[in-house]
Structures are given as structure tokens and as C-alpha cells.
Design a protein around this motif. Structure first.
Motif, PDB file in Angstrom:
ATOM      1  N   UNK A   1      -4.157  -7.332   5.652  1.00 26.77           N
ATOM      2  CA  UNK A   1      -3.854  -5.912   5.419  1.00 26.77           C
ATOM      3  C   UNK A   1      -4.712  -5.301   4.309  1.00 26.77           C
ATOM      4  N   UNK A   2      -4.841  -5.977   3.192  1.00 26.81           N
ATOM      5  CA  UNK A   2      -5.605  -5.415   2.063  1.00 26.81           C
ATOM      6  C   UNK A   2      -7.101  -5.359   2.376  1.00 26.81           C
ATOM      7  N   UNK A   3      -7.643  -6.448   2.877  1.00 27.97           N
ATOM      8  CA  UNK A   3      -9.080  -6.500   3.193  1.00 27.97           C
ATOM      9  C   UNK A   3      -9.438  -5.477   4.257  1.00 27.97           C
ATOM     10  N   UNK A   4      -8.687  -5.487   5.348  1.00 27.90           N
ATOM     11  CA  UNK A   4      -8.954  -4.579   6.463  1.00 27.90           C
ATOM     12  C   UNK A   4      -8.629  -3.141   6.077  1.00 27.90           C
ATOM     13  N   UNK A   5      -7.590  -2.962   5.268  1.00 30.09           N
ATOM     14  CA  UNK A   5      -7.206  -1.620   4.834  1.00 30.09           C
ATOM     15  C   UNK A   5      -8.296  -0.922   4.052  1.00 30.09           C
ATOM     16  N   UNK A   6      -8.944  -1.628   3.141  1.00 31.96           N
ATOM     17  CA  UNK A   6     -10.034  -1.036   2.352  1.00 31.96           C
ATOM     18  C   UNK A   6     -11.171  -0.590   3.264  1.00 31.96           C
ATOM     19  N   UNK A   7     -11.508  -1.425   4.227  1.00 27.34           N
ATOM     20  CA  UNK A   7     -12.594  -1.097   5.160  1.00 27.34           C
ATOM     21  C   UNK A   7     -12.219   0.071   6.071  1.00 27.34           C
ATOM     22  N   UNK A   8     -10.977   0.088   6.517  1.00 28.98           N
ATOM     23  CA  UNK A   8     -10.506   1.175   7.379  1.00 28.98           C
ATOM     24  C   UNK A   8     -10.527   2.509   6.622  1.00 28.98           C
TER      25      UNK A   8
ATOM     26  N   UNK B   1      -2.579  -0.329  -2.020  1.00 30.46           N
ATOM     27  CA  UNK B   1      -1.897  -1.579  -1.698  1.00 30.46           C
ATOM     28  C   UNK B   1      -0.530  -1.497  -2.365  1.00 30.46           C
ATOM     29  N   UNK B   2       0.550  -1.558  -1.594  1.00 30.25           N
ATOM     30  CA  UNK B   2       1.879  -1.378  -2.187  1.00 30.25           C
ATOM     31  C   UNK B   2       2.188  -2.455  -3.219  1.00 30.25           C
ATOM     32  N   UNK B   3       1.728  -3.679  -2.989  1.00 30.32           N
ATOM     33  CA  UNK B   3       1.978  -4.730  -3.976  1.00 30.32           C
ATOM     34  C   UNK B   3       1.310  -4.384  -5.309  1.00 30.32           C
ATOM     35  N   UNK B   4       0.088  -3.876  -5.264  1.00 33.74           N
ATOM     36  CA  UNK B   4      -0.603  -3.488  -6.501  1.00 33.74           C
ATOM     37  C   UNK B   4       0.116  -2.319  -7.180  1.00 33.74           C
ATOM     38  N   UNK B   5       0.597  -1.365  -6.389  1.00 35.70           N
ATOM     39  CA  UNK B   5       1.335  -0.236  -6.954  1.00 35.70           C
ATOM     40  C   UNK B   5       2.623  -0.698  -7.631  1.00 35.70           C
ATOM     41  N   UNK B   6       3.288  -1.673  -7.033  1.00 37.08           N
ATOM     42  CA  UNK B   6       4.529  -2.201  -7.603  1.00 37.08           C
ATOM     43  C   UNK B   6       4.241  -2.924  -8.918  1.00 37.08           C
ATOM     44  N   UNK B   7       3.205  -3.752  -8.935  1.00 33.35           N
ATOM     45  CA  UNK B   7       2.825  -4.466 -10.159  1.00 33.35           C
ATOM     46  C   UNK B   7       2.533  -3.458 -11.273  1.00 33.35           C
ATOM     47  N   UNK B   8       1.813  -2.403 -10.922  1.00 34.22           N
ATOM     48  CA  UNK B   8       1.464  -1.369 -11.901  1.00 34.22           C
ATOM     49  C   UNK B   8       2.711  -0.632 -12.407  1.00 34.22           C
TER      50      UNK B   8
ATOM     51  N   UNK C   1       5.004  -3.090 -14.339  1.00 35.33           N
ATOM     52  CA  UNK C   1       4.328  -3.742 -15.462  1.00 35.33           C
ATOM     53  C   UNK C   1       4.632  -5.241 -15.530  1.00 35.33           C
ATOM     54  N   UNK C   2       4.702  -5.846 -14.348  1.00 38.93           N
ATOM     55  CA  UNK C   2       4.882  -7.295 -14.258  1.00 38.93           C
ATOM     56  C   UNK C   2       4.402  -7.774 -12.891  1.00 38.93           C
ATOM     57  N   UNK C   3       4.030  -9.040 -12.817  1.00 40.78           N
ATOM     58  CA  UNK C   3       3.521  -9.599 -11.561  1.00 40.78           C
ATOM     59  C   UNK C   3       4.652  -9.726 -10.544  1.00 40.78           C
TER      60      UNK C   3
ATOM     61  N   UNK D   1       2.798  11.043   3.521  1.00 44.59           N
ATOM     62  CA  UNK D   1       2.167  12.348   3.370  1.00 44.59           C
ATOM     63  C   UNK D   1       0.786  12.295   2.741  1.00 44.59           C
ATOM     64  N   UNK D   2       0.394  11.156   2.202  1.00 45.93           N
ATOM     65  CA  UNK D   2      -0.945  11.034   1.627  1.00 45.93           C
ATOM     66  C   UNK D   2      -1.955  10.802   2.743  1.00 45.93           C
ATOM     67  N   UNK D   3      -3.142  11.301   2.548  1.00 46.24           N
ATOM     68  CA  UNK D   3      -4.230  11.009   3.476  1.00 46.24           C
ATOM     69  C   UNK D   3      -4.842   9.691   3.011  1.00 46.24           C
ATOM     70  N   UNK D   4      -4.269   8.600   3.527  1.00 48.69           N
ATOM     71  CA  UNK D   4      -4.656   7.293   3.015  1.00 48.69           C
ATOM     72  C   UNK D   4      -4.268   6.181   3.977  1.00 48.69           C
ATOM     73  N   UNK D   5      -4.892   5.035   3.748  1.00 46.01           N
ATOM     74  CA  UNK D   5      -4.500   3.790   4.409  1.00 46.01           C
ATOM     75  C   UNK D   5      -3.702   3.008   3.368  1.00 46.01           C
ATOM     76  N   UNK D   6      -2.517   2.542   3.772  1.00 47.65           N
ATOM     77  CA  UNK D   6      -1.620   1.845   2.869  1.00 47.65           C
ATOM     78  C   UNK D   6      -1.407   0.422   3.380  1.00 47.65           C
ATOM     79  N   UNK D   7      -1.787  -0.572   2.579  1.00 49.27           N
ATOM     80  CA  UNK D   7      -1.503  -1.971   2.913  1.00 49.27           C
ATOM     81  C   UNK D   7      -0.114  -2.279   2.379  1.00 49.27           C
ATOM     82  N   UNK D   8       0.803  -2.563   3.280  1.00 41.61           N
ATOM     83  CA  UNK D   8       2.192  -2.845   2.896  1.00 41.61           C
ATOM     84  C   UNK D   8       2.392  -4.339   2.717  1.00 41.61           C
ATOM     85  N   UNK D   9       3.343  -4.697   1.864  1.00 43.57           N
ATOM     86  CA  UNK D   9       3.700  -6.099   1.734  1.00 43.57           C
ATOM     87  C   UNK D   9       4.260  -6.614   3.045  1.00 43.57           C
TER      88      UNK D   9
END
Length: 166
Positions: free
Chosen positions: A13-20, A30-37, A40-42, A68-76
Motif C-alpha cells: 500500500x505505501x510503496x504503490x500509493x506513493x507511485x499512484x 500513510x495513515x500509520x505515519x499520520x497516527x505516529x505523528x 507522538x509514539x510508535x 475529501x482530500x485529493x490524495x492517495x491514502x495508504x491505510x493500515x
């Protein structure tokens, strides 16, 4: 249009999402990265300190915030198991299921300490989880993609499918 990528851990999802996103000229999250951010914890620390139910609640809120965002979202891997998250994502755009065989996913995730479920499960337990989830991914997706090709090839297939979906 918001494009949500779903599928089992390690399906790409993350690799293909960036390319898409690059191919479609839109943002990528990437929802996992957004959650970590936001937390403020892994992810392993969230699971250890607050538990999986808490993580799933934050994950659902994150999915809704992306609608509603114009984006590709890699979900967990578990994001689209929540019917409310799946409906919100489908209402906001397209949910693309990246279908990859278990063995391929397993090769990519085994021993990954940043994936609490993979790190704490046997291969047999992960296979059961995969089998339990596969039909849910299919039911909750609006586009189904065989994601066994190269990431670039799969990104092209998704971009073409999304253009037709609109």
C-alpha cells in the motif's frame, strides 16, 4: 477524489500509493505515519501502552479526517475492517483493494518489529488473520486490483481504474 488503498500487511500500500499519487498528480498520506505523528509514539508503543482498541479508534478518526482530500491514502491493514471507516472512505471516493497472495505478504512482514501484530504472531496465526480479512477487503472495496506486478505496473493499473471509476 480521495483514493484509499486497503489490503493485508505487506501488500504494498505505501510503496504503490506513493507511485499512484505521483502518477495522478495528487498528495499521498500513510495513515500509520499520520497516527505516529499525531500520537507522538510508535505503533508498537501505542499497542503496548494503550492497546489495539485505542489504536483502531485513532485509525478510524484518521480515515475520516482524510475524506475529501485529493490524495492517495495508504491505510493500515486493519483500517477497512471497521464498517464505518469503510463506508466513509467509499463515500469520499474509491477504496482500492490490493490483492496479493499471503506468502508474498508474509515474506515482506515476517520479523518486522514495527508491525506489532506481525511481530507477535506465528505464520499460522497470520495466515488465519489473512484468510479472515480477505473477503472483508473485497466487500469494502470499490476497485479490486491484482497487485502482484511491479509497483510501477500496479500504480498504472490503479490510476487507470480510478479514472474510469470517476
Amino acid at each position: 477524489m480521495t483514493i484509499f488503498l486497503c489490503g493485508f500487511m505487506g501488500c504494498g500500500k505505501s510503496t504503490i500509493g506513493k507511485l499512484t499519487a505521483k502518477k495522478l498528480g495528487c498528495g499521498f498520506y500513510d495513515t500509520d505515519e499520520l497516527i505516529v505523528e499525531s500520537q507522538k509514539m510508535s505503533i508498537p508503543d501505542i499497542f503496548a501502552e494503550k492497546g489495539e482498541p485505542y489504536f483502531r479508534q485513532v485509525e478510524a478518526e484518521t480515515i475520516r479526517s482524510m475524506c475529501g482530500k485529493s490524495a492517495v491514502i495508504a491505510c493500515g491493514g486493519g483500517a477497512m475492517l471497521n464498517p464505518d471507516s469503510a463506508k466513509a472512505a467509499a463515500d469520499a471516493g474509491a477504496v482500492v483493494f490490493l490483492d496479493v497472495p499471503f506468502e508474498t505478504c508474509y515474506e515482506r512482514i515476517c520479523g518486522d518489529s514495527n508491525r506489532p501484530i506481525a511481530a507477535s504472531s506465528t505464520k499460522e496465526e497470520l495466515l488465519k488473520r489473512y484468510n479472515d480479512r480477505i473477503d472483508i477487503y473485497r466487500r469494502h472495496s470499490t476497485i479490486h486490483v491484482d497487485a502482484q506486478g511491479s509497483p510501477i505496473e500496479v500504480a498504472e493499473i490503479i490510476a487507470d481504474s480510478v479514472k474510469k471509476f470517476r
